[in-house]
Scaffold this active site. Sequence first.
Site, mmCIF file in Angstrom:
data_model
loop_
_atom_site.group_PDB
_atom_site.id
_atom_site.type_symbol
_atom_site.label_atom_id
_atom_site.label_comp_id
_atom_site.label_asym_id
_atom_site.label_seq_id
_atom_site.Cartn_x
_atom_site.Cartn_y
_atom_site.Cartn_z
ATOM 1 N N LEU A 188 0.862 -1.173 0.000
ATOM 2 C CA LEU A 188 0.000 0.000 0.000
ATOM 3 C C LEU A 188 0.904 1.231 0.000
ATOM 4 O O LEU A 188 1.952 1.231 0.648
ATOM 5 C CB LEU A 188 -0.884 0.033 1.251
ATOM 6 C CG LEU A 188 -2.117 -0.862 1.281
ATOM 7 C CD1 LEU A 188 -2.720 -0.873 2.675
ATOM 8 C CD2 LEU A 188 -3.147 -0.398 0.264
ATOM 9 N N ASP A 189 0.496 2.278 -0.702
ATOM 10 C CA ASP A 189 1.254 3.529 -0.672
ATOM 11 C C ASP A 189 1.309 4.042 0.767
ATOM 12 O O ASP A 189 0.408 3.772 1.569
ATOM 13 C CB ASP A 189 0.580 4.594 -1.541
ATOM 14 C CG ASP A 189 0.656 4.267 -3.024
ATOM 15 O OD1 ASP A 189 1.558 3.506 -3.419
ATOM 16 O OD2 ASP A 189 -0.192 4.773 -3.786
ATOM 17 N N PRO A 190 2.359 4.801 1.118
ATOM 18 C CA PRO A 190 2.419 5.379 2.470
ATOM 19 C C PRO A 190 1.152 6.150 2.845
ATOM 20 O O PRO A 190 0.687 6.070 3.981
ATOM 21 C CB PRO A 190 3.641 6.302 2.392
ATOM 22 C CG PRO A 190 4.526 5.668 1.372
ATOM 23 C CD PRO A 190 3.579 5.091 0.345
ATOM 24 N N ALA B 171 -1.841 5.568 1.929
ATOM 25 C CA ALA B 171 -3.008 4.688 2.034
ATOM 26 C C ALA B 171 -3.113 4.024 3.403
ATOM 27 O O ALA B 171 -2.120 3.794 4.098
ATOM 28 C CB ALA B 171 -2.950 3.618 0.953
ATOM 29 N N ARG C 198 -4.193 5.420 -8.134
ATOM 30 C CA ARG C 198 -3.691 6.771 -8.452
ATOM 31 C C ARG C 198 -3.780 7.043 -9.952
ATOM 32 O O ARG C 198 -4.154 8.130 -10.389
ATOM 33 C CB ARG C 198 -2.242 6.931 -7.988
ATOM 34 C CG ARG C 198 -2.074 7.100 -6.492
ATOM 35 C CD ARG C 198 -0.617 7.178 -6.110
ATOM 36 N NE ARG C 198 0.073 5.922 -6.293
ATOM 37 C CZ ARG C 198 1.277 5.780 -6.846
ATOM 38 N NH1 ARG C 198 1.913 6.825 -7.341
ATOM 39 N NH2 ARG C 198 1.839 4.601 -6.946
#
Length: 204
Positions: free
Chosen positions: A47-49, A51, A182
């Site tokens: 997961l992106d930071p 998220a 994104r």
Amino acid sequence: MPNRLHKGRDLNGLLLLDKPANVTSNNALQEVKKIFNAAKAGHTGSLDPLATGMLIICFGRATKMSNYLLTADKYYEVVLMLGVTTDTGDADGIVLERKDASLVSEEDIYQNIKYFTGSIEQIPPMFSALKHQGKRLHQLARQGIEVGRKPRKVHIYKFKLIKRKDNLLYMHVHCSKGTYVRTLAENLGKQLGCGAHVVELRRT
């Protein structure tokens, strides 16, 4: 004399972690591994930071299940902001462009969402964990280097507008593995002619 072979205790099973924002998936994994003193652990999809939400941690023999979980569909609750484009496609990035999104109607949004459902192709973002010649793309991006990326097919089962509040769109996404939400946001913003980026993302 210390036992140099000891690397933690044998632990088998799954932990469903609600990852907080501003923490990388790997840092979350290492912290959990430390808390449980686990010898072997891995997660099932970064997961992106920015998220939050579901990060499945596999311990020991359960790591053999990770491939099945990696290939599973994903569900997200996402908040997009219209009118602002960033270099990363989310709120952690540098603003590249601002446009007036006040004339974009809900009907425009419903009509354009249709272009991004079903089987579509996405070009992975530069700010991603994919590798090029042994280096992560996000590392190259931070050096100002951009490399060609091949489009990849993904499937968007549902891309639904839940509500709109000014320039914020609250949406639900059900997608196949490998989908970049994104990129989905950026492409919708381009289609609407005003740009967009992700301000909140939660994997459910």
